[in-house]
Design an enzyme around this catalytic site. Sequence first.
Site, mmCIF file in Angstrom:
data_model
loop_
_atom_site.group_PDB
_atom_site.id
_atom_site.type_symbol
_atom_site.label_atom_id
_atom_site.label_comp_id
_atom_site.label_asym_id
_atom_site.label_seq_id
_atom_site.Cartn_x
_atom_site.Cartn_y
_atom_site.Cartn_z
ATOM 1 C CG ASP A 161 -2.058 1.005 1.109
ATOM 2 O OD1 ASP A 161 -2.356 1.444 -0.021
ATOM 3 O OD2 ASP A 161 -2.629 1.367 2.146
ATOM 4 C CE LYS B 44 -1.216 3.212 -4.171
ATOM 5 N NZ LYS B 44 -1.135 2.549 -2.863
ATOM 6 C CG ASP C 192 -5.640 -0.317 -0.881
ATOM 7 O OD1 ASP C 192 -6.702 -0.694 -1.408
ATOM 8 O OD2 ASP C 192 -5.552 0.710 -0.186
ATOM 9 C CG ASN C 193 -5.021 2.268 -3.207
ATOM 10 O OD1 ASN C 193 -4.182 2.108 -2.328
ATOM 11 N ND2 ASN C 193 -6.152 2.886 -2.995
ATOM 12 C CD GLU D 122 -8.049 4.845 0.212
ATOM 13 O OE1 GLU D 122 -8.479 3.811 -0.306
ATOM 14 O OE2 GLU D 122 -6.853 5.208 0.120
#
Length: 262
Positions: free
Chosen positions: A189, A192, A217-218, A247
Site C-alpha cells: 500500500d 503504486k 491495495d488501490n 477509501e
Amino acid sequence: MLESSSVLLFIVFVLLFILLLFVVLIRTNGTAALIWHELIKEKITNFIMNQSKEQRILNFVLQNAVRGDPRSVMETIDKYCSEKEWAMNVGDVKGVILDKTVEEINPSIALELGTYCGYSAVRIARLLKAGACLLTVEFNPEFAAIAKQMIEFAGVQDKVKLLQGPSEVIIPQLKKKYEVDTLDFVFLDHWKDRYAPDTILLQECSLLRKGSVLLADNIIFPGAPEFIKYIRNNPRFQCSTYPSHLEYMKVQDAMEKAVFLG
Ligand SMILES: C[S@@+](CC[C@H](N)C(=O)[O-])C[C@H]1O[C@@H](n2cnc3c(N)ncnc32)[C@H](O)[C@@H]1O
Ligand SMILES: [Mg+2]
C-alpha cells in the site's frame, strides 16, 4: 432594470450549476477528488492551522478514541476521514477485505509497505496471534512519527515494528538485520509504481515461501498497471480480485490477492 436582474439571475444560476457539477465531480471522479482534497483543501487548511493533516488526524484520535482499544482508534480515524478530511488510509470498507485476508492466513510474520498514519498497521496488528509480528515500512519521517504515536495509543506496539526508510532499501535488509526467514503475508500500500519492483525484490531476497500471500491495495484507483500485468501473467502466483471502493469515496477501486505458489 428587468433585463439586468434577469442577467444577474442567469449568472447566479450558472454559478450554482458549476458548483453542483464540481461537488458531483469530486464525489465520483477519483482524480478530481484527490486534486480537491490533497492539493487544494489540505494545503489551505495546513496554512491556516499551521499544522499537517496527519497531525490533525492524530490529535482527533488522542482526543476522541479510547487508549488501548484498536477498534476505537480505527473508528475514530474513519470518522475523521469520512466527515472532515479525506486521507489515504485503507479505510473501513476495504479494511474488511484486509481483515478477512489476515484472519484466513493467521500470519506469524507480516510485512506492510506504506504505514502512513498507522491505520492499517493497527488494523492488522489487532488480529495477530500471540508472538506474531507486523513489520511496517514508511519512508516519510513525519508520517512515521505520527504512526508511532498512533500504534502506541492503540496499544499494539508490542506486535508492530516500524521500519523507517524506503522499501527498496529495507526489503534486502529483512533477513540479516531483522531476522526474517520468510513472510506469511505482505500488504502492499505504498506508491503504486513500487508494487511490481518490490514484489520482484521480495522474491530475489527469498522472502516468499510457498503459500505466502500478497494483498495489494488501490489496483484500480490510482491503479498499479505494471504490478497487475506482472502478477496476473506469472505462473508462480495465483491471483484473485476483490472489487471495492476508494477509501471514504464512491470511486471504484479493488484489491488484488496473490498467493505465491513457490
Ligand atoms: C497509501 S499510504 C499507506 C496507508 C496505510 N497503509 C493505511 O492504510 O493506513 C502510502 C504510504 O507509503 C509511503 N511510501 C510510498 N512509497 C514508499 C516506499 N518506497 N518506501 C516506504 N514508504 C513508502 C508514503 O509515504 C505513504 O505514507
Ligand atoms: Mg491504499
